[in-house]
Design a protein around this motif. Structure first.
Motif, PDB file in Angstrom:
ATOM      1  N   LYS A  59       0.834  -1.204   0.000  1.00  0.00           N
ATOM      2  CA  LYS A  59       0.000   0.000   0.000  1.00  0.00           C
ATOM      3  C   LYS A  59       0.868   1.252   0.000  1.00  0.00           C
ATOM      4  CE  LYS A  59      -2.381  -1.417   3.658  1.00  0.00           C
ATOM      5  NZ  LYS A  59      -3.408  -1.454   4.736  1.00  0.00           N
ATOM      6  N   GLU A  60       1.928   1.216   0.808  1.00  0.00           N
ATOM      7  CA  GLU A  60       2.834   2.370   0.864  1.00  0.00           C
ATOM      8  C   GLU A  60       3.479   2.630  -0.494  1.00  0.00           C
ATOM      9  OE1 GLU A  60       5.619   1.516   3.925  1.00  0.00           O
ATOM     10  OE2 GLU A  60       4.134   1.557   5.538  1.00  0.00           O
ATOM     11  N   ASP A  61       3.868   1.552  -1.187  1.00  0.00           N
ATOM     12  CA  ASP A  61       4.506   1.717  -2.496  1.00  0.00           C
ATOM     13  C   ASP A  61       3.553   2.370  -3.491  1.00  0.00           C
ATOM     14  OD1 ASP A  61       6.723   0.546  -1.420  1.00  0.00           O
ATOM     15  OD2 ASP A  61       6.493  -1.385  -2.438  1.00  0.00           O
ATOM     16  N   ALA A  62       2.288   1.939  -3.478  1.00  0.00           N
ATOM     17  CA  ALA A  62       1.310   2.535  -4.390  1.00  0.00           C
ATOM     18  C   ALA A  62       1.113   4.014  -4.086  1.00  0.00           C
ATOM     19  CB  ALA A  62      -0.018   1.788  -4.292  1.00  0.00           C
ATOM     20  N   GLN A  63       0.987   4.349  -2.821  1.00  0.00           N
ATOM     21  CA  GLN A  63       0.791   5.749  -2.452  1.00  0.00           C
ATOM     22  C   GLN A  63       2.034   6.571  -2.765  1.00  0.00           C
ATOM     23  OE1 GLN A  63      -0.395   4.939   1.685  1.00  0.00           O
ATOM     24  NE2 GLN A  63      -2.414   5.755   1.209  1.00  0.00           N
ATOM     25  N   HIS A  64       3.212   5.953  -2.596  1.00  0.00           N
ATOM     26  CA  HIS A  64       4.459   6.648  -2.913  1.00  0.00           C
ATOM     27  C   HIS A  64       4.497   7.061  -4.376  1.00  0.00           C
ATOM     28  CE1 HIS A  64       8.791   7.545  -2.741  1.00  0.00           C
ATOM     29  NE2 HIS A  64       8.922   6.850  -3.854  1.00  0.00           N
ATOM     30  N   GLU A  65       3.831   6.287  -5.230  1.00  0.00           N
ATOM     31  CA  GLU A  65       3.792   6.598  -6.655  1.00  0.00           C
ATOM     32  C   GLU A  65       2.591   7.454  -7.033  1.00  0.00           C
ATOM     33  OE1 GLU A  65       6.344   2.686  -8.105  1.00  0.00           O
ATOM     34  OE2 GLU A  65       4.220   2.831  -8.648  1.00  0.00           O
ATOM     35  N   GLY A  66       1.964   8.048  -6.024  1.00  0.00           N
ATOM     36  CA  GLY A  66       0.913   9.019  -6.278  1.00  0.00           C
ATOM     37  C   GLY A  66      -0.444   8.428  -6.602  1.00  0.00           C
ATOM     38  N   ILE A  67      -0.680   7.186  -6.181  1.00  0.00           N
ATOM     39  CA  ILE A  67      -1.949   6.522  -6.469  1.00  0.00           C
ATOM     40  C   ILE A  67      -2.839   6.576  -5.228  1.00  0.00           C
ATOM     41  CG2 ILE A  67      -3.038   4.346  -7.131  1.00  0.00           C
ATOM     42  CD1 ILE A  67      -0.332   3.629  -8.498  1.00  0.00           C
ATOM     43  N   PRO A  68      -3.966   7.278  -5.285  1.00  0.00           N
ATOM     44  CA  PRO A  68      -4.848   7.362  -4.112  1.00  0.00           C
ATOM     45  C   PRO A  68      -5.619   6.067  -3.897  1.00  0.00           C
ATOM     46  CG  PRO A  68      -5.817   8.538  -5.957  1.00  0.00           C
ATOM     47  CD  PRO A  68      -4.449   8.093  -6.409  1.00  0.00           C
ATOM     48  N   ILE A  69      -5.903   5.757  -2.640  1.00  0.00           N
ATOM     49  CA  ILE A  69      -6.708   4.594  -2.267  1.00  0.00           C
ATOM     50  C   ILE A  69      -7.977   5.114  -1.595  1.00  0.00           C
ATOM     51  CG2 ILE A  69      -6.806   2.491  -0.880  1.00  0.00           C
ATOM     52  CD1 ILE A  69      -3.768   2.256  -1.179  1.00  0.00           C
ATOM     53  N   LEU A  70      -9.122   4.868  -2.212  1.00  0.00           N
ATOM     54  CA  LEU A  70     -10.414   5.351  -1.731  1.00  0.00           C
ATOM     55  C   LEU A  70     -11.144   4.208  -1.045  1.00  0.00           C
ATOM     56  CD1 LEU A  70     -11.446   7.321  -4.961  1.00  0.00           C
ATOM     57  CD2 LEU A  70     -10.015   8.090  -3.046  1.00  0.00           C
ATOM     58  N   ASN A  71     -11.603   4.428   0.171  1.00  0.00           N
ATOM     59  CA  ASN A  71     -12.171   3.360   0.991  1.00  0.00           C
ATOM     60  C   ASN A  71     -13.686   3.468   1.150  1.00  0.00           C
ATOM     61  OD1 ASN A  71      -9.284   4.074   2.729  1.00  0.00           O
ATOM     62  ND2 ASN A  71      -9.571   2.091   1.781  1.00  0.00           N
ATOM     63  N   TYR A  72     -14.258   2.350   1.565  1.00  0.00           N
ATOM     64  CA  TYR A  72     -15.691   2.235   1.876  1.00  0.00           C
ATOM     65  C   TYR A  72     -16.580   2.647   0.716  1.00  0.00           C
ATOM     66  CZ  TYR A  72     -14.400   1.350   6.734  1.00  0.00           C
ATOM     67  OH  TYR A  72     -13.883   0.801   7.892  1.00  0.00           O
ATOM     68  N   LEU A  73     -16.212   2.169  -0.468  1.00  0.00           N
ATOM     69  CA  LEU A  73     -17.023   2.413  -1.653  1.00  0.00           C
ATOM     70  C   LEU A  73     -17.302   1.079  -2.334  1.00  0.00           C
ATOM     71  CD1 LEU A  73     -15.201   5.557  -3.104  1.00  0.00           C
ATOM     72  CD2 LEU A  73     -17.490   5.510  -2.081  1.00  0.00           C
TER      73      LEU A  73
END
Length: 612
Positions: free
Chosen positions: A289-303
């Protein structure tokens, strides 16, 4: 409590938390010490014997060893964010600096034993079976529908995480053992395979079917709604080289993280991960998860996706319902709508990574192979034997999706079972591992290992420049430790396999060891029931899953009790003891592989630690 039997093979094994947590039981402190000594080839071969794929796993393992590392526990009160030793990346360090080890690998058996084994699927479980049985003279044929061997290692792990050269190298080591051949063939009938003269069949075909997105509009826009594992395979084999500018990835596991990072490199400028759970509940490893966010990819929850919007089959977006978690009295979670308006996320492509399933359409239902209500084979969980005696399963094909290191563990166990089955030996009696315990004394206060506790914090693995890495699917992102950083990180290991061993007949109960222990983990007290003893320790034991080390009654009728959970293995108790009642003894357990059992006594298998 009864005195602890430290001669039982699993007692000190369990104290080495990292090794106990590893499904393949890799002797972690042993290879880290070898790294510290600059013996990288030796460290690599220690890994190769246990986990078969050190270079691959040094980049991709799910690291069950690291949450178990006692470094994280003993630093809880000293650091804001205590972190374990970088066990996985040190494995890669050994692989990166090992040099040429081909001459040190087992040589092909000079005599074949005439027995033929078929492995369906050429992934990590099957390759492990081949590695273990080839040197015993078996002839193994690996079947796979894909041209490249290694299964999901090659087809689902992106090249920016795992270069193809590393896969080829470590698969090549197995193919070089003799007696192993690969056939690119999709096995479409178990009945047919059973007639082809194989003495045993191992099914390591993985969990090859990704779950579909079953919402209105998905079928109409199917050209732009991709199953994640299939899409990753298409990328790996060069069939897919681009994707739309706006991408939505559905799912919260490691496959979803690989999908979003791959999409980012293939033209996805606006890539979002959308998950139905909360961020902390995602199945993806924290570092993924950290690697994805490090590359500027947002993670949207509860959808939760409710429908796919399209214009005559051209995908335009996905509608989501906002939910929240509610828990009942038993702690069971239920997702309920918040009542907020549905959200539309515009996109050009959707990658669906919401789970994988086993698929055995090629196994005819009238063969006698039983499956449970989940579609999984009914197996003996130790021997991995199916209801059809000469058919064995392992990896994701056995118990559903897990990870590479579990597939390796299954491969080792299945190889033992196949070897015993064909020798007519009882499968349920698993050979005992080899155990060696020997003193580390070199003088009154000198040890054969460095027992100084490093106060260094965990080092970060350097990354390639983002501008370069994000432009190519094949540029490896993590660069690995250099020698200086790797050797410093290796020094953080607490040598948990160097055990504190107590001899009560030498003890004069002076309490010198109690006074010097930095963790207050030694107590001399009256004996009693375990729960009572745990509360009367100098520092009450908090982790009841780890055993207490209890001596026989001493001269005063007290007993020595040590909390194994937080011991630093620093050796100060042994250095301070005036009578030599404490000794530091190196414990090494050699897990049994196929062939090692011949002529040795057997025992009922000790259970592996359960998956987290």
């Amino acid at each position: 409590m009864n005195p602890t039997d430290v001669l039982a093979p699993d007692y000190f094994h369990k104290v080495v938390d990292c090794q106990w947590a590893c499904p393949a039981h890799t002797p972690v402190p042993e290879y880290i010490r070898l790294i510290s000594a600059g013996r990288f080839a030796d460290a690599y071969l220690v890994n190769w014997k246990s986990n078969v794929f050190p270079g691959i796993l040094g980049r991709t393992c799910d690291r069950p060893c690291e949450p178990a590392c006692r470094r994280g526990r003993v630093e809880e009160e000293n650091l804001e964010k205590p972190e374990p030793v970088a066990i996985c990346r040190l494995k890669r360090l050994a692989a990166d600096f090992k040099g040429d080890i081909t001459q040190r690998l087992p040589k092909p058996s000079a005599k074949r034993n005439g027995r033929r084994i078929a492995c369906v699927g050429a992934g990590p479980a099957s390759l492990t079976v081949a590695r273990d049985l080839a040197v015993l003279g078996y002839d193994i044929t690996l079947f796979d529908r894909d041209a490249g061997m290694a299964g999901m290692i090659r087809s689902q792990i992106p090249r920016f995480r795992l270069p193809e050269s590393v896969i080829d190298e470590e698969v090549g080591y197995i193919m070089g053992l003799g007696g192993v051949q690969f056939r690119q063939r999709a096995v479409d009938s178990m009945r047919q395979l059973l007639t082809e003269g194989y003495d045993a069949i191992f099914v390591g075909s993985g969990a090859p079917r990704g779950r579909q997105l079953d919402v209105p509009g998905a079928a109409e826009a199917a050209a732009h709604v991709h199953i994640g594992i299939d899409w990753l395979a298409s990328v790996a084999f060069g069939h897919t080289t681009s994707i739309g500018r706006r991408v939505v990835v559905l799912g919260g596991g490691n496959t979803a993280m690989d999908c979003c990072r791959s999409a980012r490199r293939l033209g996805g400028e606006d890539v979002k991960v959308v998950v139905r759970s909360g961020f902390d509940e995602m199945k993806a490893s924290p570092w993924e998860k950290e690697d994805a966010q490090h590359e500027g990819i947002p993670i949207l929850n509860y959808l939760v996706p409710t429908s796919v919007e399209h214009d005559n089959g051209q995908l335009t977006g996905v509608w989501f319902q906002k939910v929240q978690a509610q828990y009942d009295a038993k702690g069971r979670r239920k997702l309920v709508p918040t009542g907020e308006p549905d959200q539309l996320i515009e996109c050009d492509d959707v990658l669906v990574a919401i789970g994988q399933e086993n698929a055995f359409p090629w196994i005819e239902p009238d063969l006698g192979l039983e499956f449970d209500h989940w579609g999984l084979p009914v197996l003996d969980k130790v021997t991995l034997q199916s209801s059809l005696p000469r058919v064995f399963f392992g990896g994701d094909a056995a118990f559903g999706p897990k990870n590479i290191i579990w597939a390796v563990a299954h491969g080792h166990e299945a190889a033992i079972s196949i070897d015993r089955f064909l020798d007519g030996a009882p499968l349920e009696q698993r050979p005992a591992p080899g155990v060696t315990v020997f003193s580390q004394k070199m003088g009154i206060h000198e040890w054969s290992y460095d027992n100084e506790i490093s106060i260094e914090q965990r080092r970060k693995v350097p990354w390639a420049d983002a501008e370069i890495a994000l432009k190519s699917i094949r540029v490896e992102v993590e660069l690995g430790f250099d020698l200086r950083a790797g050797l410093k990180e290796a020094q953080r290991c607490l040598n948990c396999d160097v055990q504190t061993v107590f001899s009560g007949d030498k003890c004069i109960e002076c309490d010198a060891c109690v006074d010097i222990c930095p963790m207050d983990c030694i107590t001399f007290t009256a004996n009693g029931a375990e729960e009572d003893l745990r509360q009367r320790l100098t520092a009450p034991a908090l982790n009841h899953a780890q055993d207490l080390y209890v001596s026989a009654p001493l001269k005063t009728e007290r007993v020595m009790v040590k909390d194994e959970d937080v011991c630093l293995h620093c050796g100060l108790c042994a250095e301070r003891c005036p009578t030599g009642a404490w000794d530091m003894q190196k414990f090494l357990i050699e897990m049994t592989h196929a062939g090692c059992q011949r002529g040795k006594p057997s025992r009922v298998a000790a259970p592996l630690p359960t998956a987290a």
